[in-house]
Design an enzyme around this catalytic site. Sequence first.
Site, PDB file in Angstrom:
ATOM      1  N   LYS A   1       0.866  -1.190   0.000  1.00  6.06           N
ATOM      2  CA  LYS A   1       0.000   0.000   0.000  1.00  6.06           C
ATOM      3  C   LYS A   1       0.896   1.232   0.000  1.00  6.06           C
ATOM      4  O   LYS A   1       1.796   1.379   0.850  1.00  6.06           O
ATOM      5  CB  LYS A   1      -0.868  -0.035   1.251  1.00  6.06           C
ATOM      6  CG  LYS A   1      -2.236   0.570   1.073  1.00  6.06           C
ATOM      7  CD  LYS A   1      -3.072   0.235   2.287  1.00  6.06           C
ATOM      8  CE  LYS A   1      -4.400   0.939   2.262  1.00  6.06           C
ATOM      9  NZ  LYS A   1      -5.102   0.785   3.535  1.00  6.06           N
TER      10      LYS A   1
HETATM   11  C1  E4P Z   1      -8.381   1.706   3.524  1.00  7.33           C
HETATM   12  O1  E4P Z   1      -7.574   0.988   2.989  1.00  7.33           O
HETATM   13  C2  E4P Z   1      -8.180   2.377   4.819  1.00  7.33           C
HETATM   14  O2  E4P Z   1      -7.445   1.505   5.641  1.00  7.33           O
HETATM   15  C3  E4P Z   1      -9.446   2.669   5.523  1.00  7.33           C
HETATM   16  O3  E4P Z   1     -10.562   2.260   4.776  1.00  7.33           O
HETATM   17  C4  E4P Z   1      -9.544   4.008   6.135  1.00  7.33           C
HETATM   18  O4  E4P Z   1     -10.776   4.109   6.811  1.00  7.33           O
HETATM   19  P1  E4P Z   1     -11.087   5.265   7.877  1.00  7.33           P
HETATM   20  O5  E4P Z   1     -11.326   6.527   7.135  1.00  7.33           O
HETATM   21  O6  E4P Z   1     -12.307   4.787   8.576  1.00  7.33           O
HETATM   22  O7  E4P Z   1      -9.870   5.356   8.770  1.00  7.33           O
END
Ligand code: E4P
Length: 215
Positions: free
Chosen positions: A83
């Site tokens: 990522k």
């Molecule tokens: C996606 O890959 C992220 O880890 C995640 O969906 C972020 O979500 P949040 O905005 O609830 O922290």
Amino acid sequence: MKFFLDTAVVDEIREGVSYGLVDGVTTNPSLIAKSGRDFREVIAEICTLVDGPISAEVVSTDAEGMLSEGRALAKIHDNIVVKVPMIAEGLKATRRFAAEGIKTNVTLIFSPSQALLAAKAGASFVSPFVGRLDDISHVGMGLVEEILDIFGNYDIDAEVIVASIRNPLHVVDAARMGAHIGTMPLGVMKQLMRHPLTDIGLQQFLKDWESVPKR
Ligand code: E4P
């Protein structure tokens, strides 16, 4: 539509897997911190629980640093997806990862142009954050619609992971739009199963069953 769990808590992943609903897992540095576990150790364990893409995020902000972190993460398991944040250095790293055959999930996407650039750089997945847009009074799902339109125009292979999902409606809207994947907390996955009329109906069936003569 594929369902990913957005967590680094292995008990939550085990529960999701028991429902047969988990096609992959996404994590981020905040979720790893919340798990209280060693990063590499928890990622390796997640790979034993789910046979699908497992996103593990780099924390370097320069391409060289991202590349060295990502290459090490990719060695943990074949299902690892590195990522990478949607910044200029992240695009450089994404292109190099693609050339090396390492899959990437470009994260923190808040505009269609960012998604297009990530796909052009060779991202395997792009992650628009819908809940965080809703939080600042932008329609998060509108962004997903725009990205799907653009990707459809050019037969772009990158898969759209609807991320930062906060409620079941985000998932239903994503499915209606044809998004490839939704990544969600376990709580949202469980909310998708529930309906009060199902519970009321079941209670009634069980109650009525009591009056059926039994042999
Ligand atoms: C996606 O890959 C992220 O880890 C995640 O969906 C972020 O979500 P949040 O905005 O609830 O922290």
